[in-house]
Every structure is written in C-alpha cells, then in structure tokens.
Design a protein around this motif. Structure first.
Motif, short mmCIF file in Angstrom:
data_model
loop_
_atom_site.label_atom_id
_atom_site.label_comp_id
_atom_site.label_asym_id
_atom_site.label_seq_id
_atom_site.Cartn_x
_atom_site.Cartn_y
_atom_site.Cartn_z
N GLY A 146 50.86 23.82 33.60
CA GLY A 146 52.22 23.60 34.09
C GLY A 146 52.53 24.35 35.37
O GLY A 146 53.66 24.27 35.87
N THR A 147 51.57 25.07 35.93
CA THR A 147 51.82 25.84 37.15
C THR A 147 52.00 24.89 38.33
O THR A 147 51.11 24.10 38.64
N PRO A 148 53.14 24.92 39.02
CA PRO A 148 53.34 24.03 40.17
C PRO A 148 52.42 24.41 41.33
O PRO A 148 51.89 25.53 41.40
N GLU A 149 52.26 23.50 42.26
CA GLU A 149 51.48 23.80 43.46
C GLU A 149 52.19 24.87 44.28
O GLU A 149 53.37 24.78 44.56
N GLY A 150 51.47 25.88 44.64
CA GLY A 150 52.06 27.00 45.36
C GLY A 150 52.45 28.15 44.47
O GLY A 150 52.74 29.25 44.97
N ALA A 151 52.46 27.97 43.16
CA ALA A 151 52.81 29.03 42.22
C ALA A 151 51.58 29.70 41.63
O ALA A 151 51.71 30.62 40.82
N ALA A 152 50.39 29.22 42.01
CA ALA A 152 49.15 29.84 41.55
C ALA A 152 48.73 30.92 42.55
O ALA A 152 48.82 30.74 43.77
N ALA A 153 48.28 32.03 42.02
CA ALA A 153 47.84 33.15 42.87
C ALA A 153 46.62 33.79 42.21
O ALA A 153 46.55 33.90 40.98
N PHE A 154 45.66 34.19 43.04
CA PHE A 154 44.45 34.76 42.44
C PHE A 154 44.68 36.21 42.05
O PHE A 154 45.45 36.95 42.67
N ALA A 155 44.00 36.61 40.97
CA ALA A 155 44.13 37.96 40.42
C ALA A 155 42.87 38.80 40.67
O ALA A 155 42.72 39.86 40.07
N ASP A 156 41.99 38.35 41.57
CA ASP A 156 40.75 39.08 41.84
C ASP A 156 41.01 40.33 42.68
O ASP A 156 41.90 40.35 43.54
N PHE A 157 40.18 41.35 42.44
CA PHE A 157 40.17 42.55 43.27
C PHE A 157 38.76 42.76 43.82
O PHE A 157 37.77 42.64 43.08
N PRO A 158 38.63 43.06 45.11
CA PRO A 158 37.30 43.40 45.63
C PRO A 158 36.88 44.78 45.14
O PRO A 158 37.71 45.69 45.02
N THR A 159 35.61 44.92 44.84
CA THR A 159 35.09 46.21 44.38
C THR A 159 33.98 46.69 45.32
O THR A 159 33.32 45.89 45.98
N ASP A 160 33.81 48.01 45.36
CA ASP A 160 32.74 48.60 46.17
C ASP A 160 31.45 48.65 45.38
O ASP A 160 31.38 48.15 44.24
N VAL A 161 30.43 49.26 45.95
CA VAL A 161 29.12 49.32 45.30
C VAL A 161 29.21 50.02 43.96
O VAL A 161 28.51 49.67 43.01
N ASP A 162 30.08 51.01 43.84
CA ASP A 162 30.23 51.74 42.58
C ASP A 162 31.23 51.09 41.64
O ASP A 162 31.67 51.71 40.67
N LYS A 163 31.61 49.84 41.93
CA LYS A 163 32.52 49.04 41.09
C LYS A 163 33.94 49.61 41.04
O LYS A 163 34.70 49.31 40.11
N THR A 164 34.31 50.38 42.03
CA THR A 164 35.65 50.97 42.09
C THR A 164 36.56 50.12 42.96
O THR A 164 36.14 49.63 44.02
N VAL A 165 37.80 49.96 42.53
CA VAL A 165 38.79 49.19 43.28
C VAL A 165 39.52 50.13 44.23
O VAL A 165 40.30 50.98 43.80
#
Length: 551
Positions: A146-165
């Motif tokens: 049911g999410t309209p177009e434009g209401a979707a947003a990604f929840a990803d975070f980039p991580t470094d080599v040590d997996k820290t945000v």
C-alpha cells in the motif's frame, strides 16, 4: 663551559625543512594508500566517545518493539493487523511524519490484517515505509504493501571495513543484482534516474516542510536546507583513503551513546498509554529493539544504552534524523574536513615544527618532555576542533610526522656533530671516485669509517680547546668537569711528548754537527802530515859552498 651558538638560518633550513620533507612524503603516501585508515577511524571513534552527552532531542520519538512486547502480544514477527492498529492510533495524534523501519515483504498474521495495513499506509500522508536497496548479491526488499509512489525510502546504512556505521546515505540508486528477482519493485529498479531518498532524510524534510523549509540544490550539486549545506562526502574525506561513497553520503554525527530520544513501547500505544501531546508535531519512528530481531548496528561507542557497542537500527535512524534537524534549525555542527592539500600542509607544518624543537633541544630528557608535550598539544587541538566545530583533522599521520621528524632530525644532528656524517660522505666520495665501491671488506670499511669520525671529532675538540682563553670556572655537571680534565691531561701529555721528540731531534742534529767538525779536523791534519813527509831534508855539517868571485 660556553654553550654552543644556535645554528644559522641556512643550517636550519637544510637540517629541518629538507629533513621533514623527506619524512612527510612517505607519510602522505602511506595515508593515500590507506595505511592509516584503521587508526584514523579508531581516533575518530575515541573523539566521539569523549564528547559530553547532549540533551534529549524532543522532536524525535521512537516506538519500540522489545522482547517484552513480543512476549505480551505473543507475536513474532508482529502481525500486519497489529502494526496497522498502532500506525492508525499514532496518525490520529497528528505527527509530522511516521517512519516504518520494519520489513513487510512477507505477510504476517491473518490476511485481513495485511489488507488493513495496506489501507492505513495508502491513506496516510505522513507514513514513510522502509525498504532495502538491491545490491550485487542481494535482490532488495520491497516497502510495506500500500505504499504510494514517493513514500518508499531505503533503510540501508553504509558500513566501513570493521562493519561500523559512521556514515549515512541521503540519496542513492539501486544496483544491478546477480540474484534472481522474485518481484520487481522500486527498491530493486536499477535505472540511473531511479533516485531514492533515505528514510532519515525524507522524514527530516517532511518535518522541515511544516516550517516552510524545503531542499534546494547548490552550484556544486549539493543539498541545501535553509542556509545549511549538507556537504557531500568524498572517498578521501577526513581519515578515509578510499571510502565507498559513490552515492550522496555524509558523516553521521551521533548525539551520544545513552538515551537521546523519548521511547514508548508498541504495547503502550495499543493500550492508549501515550499522550497525544507526546506525538503531535514530531517525527515518529517504529522499529524493533528486541534481541531476537537481530536488528543491531555497530557504532563508534563502546558502551551504549544496551551495554554493548551496537545500537538498534531504528535508534540509528533517529540519530540521522536528529542530525539534519539540529543542523538546520540549531546550527549544530556537521562532521566536516579540510581539502586534501590543506591536510598535507597541516601535516608538513607540524613536522617542521617538531624538527625545529628537536634541533634546539639537544638534552635527551628535555627533548622527550617537549616531544610528549607537542603530541599532547596536537591531540588537544584536534579534539577541540572536533568538539566545537565538528572538524575531523588527520591526527594519526600528523602525530607520526611529529615523532619521526623529531627523531630523524635529532639523529642527523647527532651524527653530524659526532663526525660520522662527514666521515660517511668522504668515504663514499673516495670509493666512488676510485671505482672501488663494494670491493673493500666490511671490517675495513667500518674501521676506516670509525677512524675518520674519530679524526673529525678530535679536530673539533682541538679547535674548541684552542679557542678557549682560560679554564672555565664552572661546569654544568661533574661529568663535564671530569671530561674536561681528561681532555686537558691528554692534550698536555701529547704536548710534552711532542716537545720531548723535538728535543731529541735537536740533540741528534747537534751531535752530528760536532762529529762532522772533528772529522774535518782529522782530515786536515792528515793532509798536512802528508805534505811535510814529502819535503827533502839538509844535513847540518854540509853547507853550500860560496860561489867564487872574480875580482
């Protein structure tokens, strides 16, 4: 004893500027290759942990789903219908934005609840549903139904080599994946023009829109909100050497390790225990904080609210939202850094200063104290600028330059004063000129080198003694007095030996002259004796007859 005069400016430039440059170039090369990145990130984390805690940000509220909520509801994952009821209750309290940090790609609970969730999300203008972008080895996860177009947003975070945000994305594009796509959706559509906003950035812009602040673009294609420019992070930003920053990223300026936002449980929302005033005109985030969900992200902090280095993903999203709101509305500093050329000049400047200190402080104890003090001052400046302005300066490469340059200049100065530098130069020059480089045995070479260095030192000591008009009245230490007496006794002994040798030579020369005179007299006597022996003798009774005279 008279103190040595300070070196002239030309010697200073030769000994310090060139020497420091020799050490700076390898340090810059190591930093460019990523050799200092791990230590730089560790120093960054230490600065983060040493900052004083900031006050609670009342503009962001977190609705948590804990292990206790799961036990009370007897649901895991939380059913679609339960989630729909919570969103509807929160939406009725008039928040500015609601972020759903829960995956809903698979139906949970009765199908009627799935339909109810889709209707609530579709009708609400404040709900932003999170998704996962497709990557090379992941097909991505779609937003809630049911999410309209434009209401979707990604929840990803980039991580470094040590997996820290330590960073956060603002805008990105899904990547082509090697995995088969079960369903095509906005978060795995790898078209170049399919730019998707992050959940934190979209929630922040929705909050600011109520204050009539909307994002625009600068001439450098960077995002600006009001007067605050969200600087785009480069691959070599700060202590990074080759960060994966192809999309629009910025550093994540956490508010602290402990509780920084108001939190309410989903059970409290469902049972109407949350006052509408606590939700109105705020950004609301819904997500798991339970251990069973395993939605934990590593952060720069060692001790957090949960007693570990990890923080629940929904709380990290809250920090990212708060960072933007605080920067735009309160001018809270964002994490920034200098251009690369400015960082190189910074490293070189500290290296030159360290070399000068080493050249003018030849006492080992005082030299070590000054070196440690310089390192402490460097750390204090870097931390102070990070705390007050969010400026991330290259601490580890600069510290390495300070230590290496100081030790290098001191060793070079010691070698020069001990005569070994001049001895090495003369030895190398003679061998190069004669073409015998490498032919001498190692023992002969070292013996030659030591003899040359000793000769240089003795020459310098002799000149110093000759230049002294009288014996010093005071000495800095008893050791220096004893050394002076030894050198004086040695010089006197050598002078006496030299005078005795000259006297002996004079005696030998004097004896030789006397022997020559006696030999000459004997020779002359022999010659006279020979001449007397050769003359004829006349008898006494015989005399010459007188000549007859004729008258």
């Amino acid at each position: 004893m008279a103190q040595p005069d300070p070196p002239p400016l030309s010697a200073l430039l030769k000994a310090v500027l060139l020497t420091s440059l020799v050490f700076v170039l390898p340090i810059v090369a190591i930093r460019f290759g990523g050799g200092f990145e791990g230590l730089e990130l560790a120093a960054y984390d230490a600065f983060m942990r040493q900052r004083p805690p900031e006050k609670l940000d009342d503009r962001v509220v977190i609705i948590t789903i804990s292990d206790d909520d799961i036990e009370q509801l007897q649901q895991y994952p939380i059913h679609d219908g339960t989630l729909a009821d919570a969103i509807a209750k929160l939406d009725s309290d008039e928040p500015r934005a609601i972020g759903l940090d829960i995956a809903r790609d698979v139906p949970q609970g009765p199908l009627t609840g799935r339909k109810q969730l889709a209707e609530v999300i579709e009708k609400s203008p404040t709900v932003v549903a999170g998704c996962l972008l497709s990557t090379d080895n992941h097909p991505g996860s779609p937003p809630a139904p049911g999410t309209p177009e434009g209401a979707a947003a990604f929840a990803d975070f980039p991580t470094d080599v040590d997996k820290t945000v330590r960073r956060v994305k603002l805008v990105s594009i899904p990547a082509k994946t090697q995995k088969p796509l079960r369903k095509k959706h906005v978060c795995n559509d790898a078209r170049p023009d399919n730019e998707i906003l992050s959940m934190s950035f979209q929630l922040a812009t929705m909050y600011l829109a109520a204050s009539k602040i909307s994002p625009d673009q600068t001439a450098n294609n960077e995002i600006r909100l009001n007067n605050q420019v969200l600087r785009r992070l480069s691959p070599s930003f700060g202590g990074y050497a080759h960060a994966d920053a192809n999309d629009y990223q910025m550093m994540l300026n956490y508010r602290g390790a402990q509780k920084a936002f108001r939190e309410f449980s989903i059970v409290d929302v469902l049972k109407n225990r949350v006052k509408p005033a606590a939700i109105r005109d705020r950004v609301v985030l819904i997500g798991y904080t339970s251990e069973v969900s395993k939605d934990e992200l590593s952060t720069p902090y060692v001790e957090t609210q949960g007693g570990s280095r990890t923080i629940s993903g929904v709380i990290v999203h809250a920090h990212a939202v708060s960072q933007i709101l605080s920067a735009v509305l309160e001018q809270r500093p964002l994490i920034q850094s200098w251009a690369e050329w400015a960082e190189w000049l910074w490293i070189w400047g500290w290296t030159v200063g360290s070399g000068i200190i080493a050249l003018y402080n030849r006492r080992l104890g005082f030299f070590l104290i000054v070196l440690i003090g310089s390192s402490a001052v460097l750390w204090g400046i870097c931390y102070g600028l990070f705390l007050t302005q969010g400026l991330w300066l290259p601490l580890i490469p600069t510290l390495a330059g300070v230590i290496v340059a100081a030790l290098g200049v001191r060793l070079a100065d010691t070698a020069n004063r001990s005569g070994y530098a001049q001895a090495i130069y003369e030895q190398m020059r003679e061998q190069l000129q004669s073409g015998l480089m490498g032919r001498d045995r190692q023992g002969d070479y070292l013996e030659n080198l030591v003899r040359r260095a000793r000769a240089v030192r003795q020459k310098e000591q002799a000149v110093a003694l000759v230049q002294m008009e009288s014996e010093p009245e005071t000495f800095a230490t008893p050791e220096m007095k004893a050394l002076y007496e030894q050198v004086t006794a040695k010089v006197r002994e050598e002078l006496e030996a030299e005078q005795a040798q000259q006297t002996a030579l004079l005696n030998i020369r004097g004896g030789g002259n006397k022997a020559n005179r006696i030999q000459n007299l004997l020779s002359r006597a022999r010659r006279s004796h020979s001449q007397i022996s050769s003359t004829p003798t006349i008898p006494k009774d015989e005399s010459p007859l007188p000549e007859d005279r004729h008258e």
